[in-house]
Design an enzyme around this catalytic site. Structure first.
Site, short mmCIF file in Angstrom:
data_model
loop_
_atom_site.label_atom_id
_atom_site.label_comp_id
_atom_site.label_asym_id
_atom_site.label_seq_id
_atom_site.Cartn_x
_atom_site.Cartn_y
_atom_site.Cartn_z
N LYS A 28 1.26 4.32 -2.91
CA LYS A 28 0.98 5.73 -2.65
C LYS A 28 2.22 6.60 -2.94
CE LYS A 28 -3.32 5.33 -1.44
NZ LYS A 28 -4.41 5.87 -2.30
N TYR A 38 0.83 -1.19 0.00
CA TYR A 38 0.00 0.00 0.00
C TYR A 38 0.87 1.25 0.00
CZ TYR A 38 -3.40 3.45 1.71
OH TYR A 38 -4.19 4.55 1.87
#
Length: 239
Positions: A166, A162
């Site tokens: 990002k 994750y």
């Protein structure tokens, strides 16, 4: 009335952002890959007295779905004022980068990074027809390399995929903002902060009402506002 498209807006921060922008007088297109969930979100907004909203079926991992949504809005509007790339997934576990399965890593990047890129590419032609086009990429503090480089928090390993997605999204923001630096575009990454949503199993420390505020702020920037930055509710963040 200015128009907004928000991906992944059927729940959580996306839903709250849609509500807040609609209450500010924007016409909001609520993007959702699941038609039933999208229509349910519209009903919930209508029940709250928010009527300047409409559902758009949109799966950011499917170029065919994105193109269909673009053609729909092009026929309805001919232009778009704001695009908010909010759709995202946390990904399966384990995520520690030394052992994560490539399938898991690809799935996370497919939604969180590639999905935002291909959605933006498809909607750029509509955005360029706006007098004040805005793009907000919903990132995370976990996308900050500075934070990861200066922390001993061992729990970050469970969000490695994750976090990487990002970081990539932040890089996309910089590149895109640089490409459109001589235009009226304002393109920024924002982090809502640690907000309690389905993404983190509702473990966040702030509400969706609080988390959505920074997204709304950068979606409604004036002409003298910054572009190509990374912001939280307290201002600029380190990349």
């Amino acid at each position: 009335m200015k128009t907004v498209l928000i991906t992944g807006a059927n729940q959580g921060i996306g839903f709250e952002t849609a509500k807040q922008l609609a209450q500010l007088g924007y016409f909001v297109y609520v993007g959702s890959r699941d038609k039933n969930k999208g229509l349910d979100a519209i009903k919930k907004l209508n029940d709250l007295g928010v009527t300047n909203v409409e559902f758009v079926e949109l799966d950011v991992t499917s170029i065919a779905s994105i193109q269909k949504a673009k053609e729909l809005l092009d026929a309805k509007l001919g232009s778009l004022d704001v695009l908010i790339n909010n759709a995202g997934i946390s990904g399966g576990q384990p995520q520690n980068i030394s052992a994560i399965k490539m399938e898991n890593l690809r799935n996370v990047f497919d939604t969180n990074f590639l999905g935002a890129v291909q959605t933006t590419q498809q909607f750029i032609p509509l955005l360029t027809k706006s007098k004040e086009p805005r793009i907000v990429n919903v990132s995370s503090g976990l996308g900050s390399l500075a934070i990861h480089s200066n922390t001993q928090n061992s729990n970050f390993g469970i969000y490695d995929a994750y976090s990487c997605s990002k970081t990539a999204l932040n890089a996309f923001t910089v590149m895109l903002a640089n490409e459109f630096k001589n235009s009226n575009f304002k393109i920024n990454s924002v982090t809502p902060g640690y907000t309690a949503t389905n993404l983190n199993h509702y473990q966040g420390t702030q509400t969706v009402e609080q988390g959505a505020k920074v997204i709304v702020k950068y979606a409604t920037l004036g002409t003298e506002a910054p572009t190509g930055g990374f912001f939280g509710d307290e201002g600029a963040l380190d990349w």
